[in-house]
Design a protein around this motif. Structure first.
Motif, mmCIF file in Angstrom:
data_model
loop_
_atom_site.group_PDB
_atom_site.id
_atom_site.type_symbol
_atom_site.label_atom_id
_atom_site.label_comp_id
_atom_site.label_asym_id
_atom_site.label_seq_id
_atom_site.Cartn_x
_atom_site.Cartn_y
_atom_site.Cartn_z
ATOM 1 N N UNK A 53 1.894 31.653 23.832
ATOM 2 C CA UNK A 53 1.981 30.581 24.917
ATOM 3 C C UNK A 53 0.678 29.866 25.144
ATOM 4 N N UNK A 54 -0.249 30.479 25.204
ATOM 5 C CA UNK A 54 -1.815 29.954 25.489
ATOM 6 C C UNK A 54 -1.996 29.051 24.289
ATOM 7 N N UNK A 55 -1.573 29.232 22.991
ATOM 8 C CA UNK A 55 -1.891 28.130 22.265
ATOM 9 C C UNK A 55 -1.182 26.880 22.207
ATOM 10 N N UNK A 56 0.175 27.018 22.880
ATOM 11 C CA UNK A 56 1.046 25.559 23.148
ATOM 12 C C UNK A 56 0.438 24.853 24.215
ATOM 13 N N UNK A 57 -0.081 25.839 25.230
ATOM 14 C CA UNK A 57 -0.938 24.871 26.382
ATOM 15 C C UNK A 57 -2.187 24.376 25.954
ATOM 16 N N UNK A 59 -2.701 23.307 23.027
ATOM 17 C CA UNK A 59 -2.485 21.896 22.198
ATOM 18 C C UNK A 59 -1.940 20.731 22.990
ATOM 19 N N UNK A 60 -1.229 21.103 24.118
ATOM 20 C CA UNK A 60 -0.710 20.179 25.278
ATOM 21 C C UNK A 60 -1.993 19.606 25.930
ATOM 22 N N UNK A 61 -3.005 20.415 26.261
ATOM 23 C CA UNK A 61 -4.201 20.032 26.971
ATOM 24 C C UNK A 61 -5.104 19.062 25.925
ATOM 25 N N UNK A 65 -5.831 15.271 26.824
ATOM 26 C CA UNK A 65 -7.334 14.653 26.592
ATOM 27 C C UNK A 65 -7.513 13.595 25.806
ATOM 28 N N UNK A 66 -6.743 13.503 24.744
ATOM 29 C CA UNK A 66 -6.616 12.561 23.880
ATOM 30 C C UNK A 66 -6.068 11.146 24.511
#
Length: 88
Positions: A53-57, A59-61, A65-66
């Motif tokens: 779940x943290x990996x998905x978050x 990636x969303x961050x 940021x981009x």
């Protein structure tokens, strides 16, 4: 466990008892299968582990940021158009 016709009893009551015991065993086995399927495919089985779940978050961050970097580099007119588009 297969029973041949020669092994079946000739007594009607004995045959009825055998059928009833087989039906009870089948019902018990079906219940076990349902419980195993519920365990394997139920809601808990679909839950994501915390690290995934943290990996998905993360990636969303990174995507956010981009997007913020792109907005900072964009002209004020482009930013206003994007804000107007989001509001509608």
């Amino acid at each position: 466990m297969t029973i041949t016709a020669d092994e079946l009893p000739d007594d009607l009551n004995a045959l009825k008892a055998m059928v009833l015991s087989r039906e009870a065993e089948n019902a018990r086995l079906r219940q076990i299968i349902k419980e195993l399927q519920r365990h394997r495919f139920g809601r808990r089985a679909e839950a994501l582990p915390e690290d995934q779940l943290l990996l998905g978050l993360e990636e969303a961050e990174q995507v956010e940021a981009a997007g913020l970097e792109d907005n900072e580099q964009a002209s004020p007119a482009v930013r206003q158009a994007q804000v107007a588009k989001r509001r509608t």
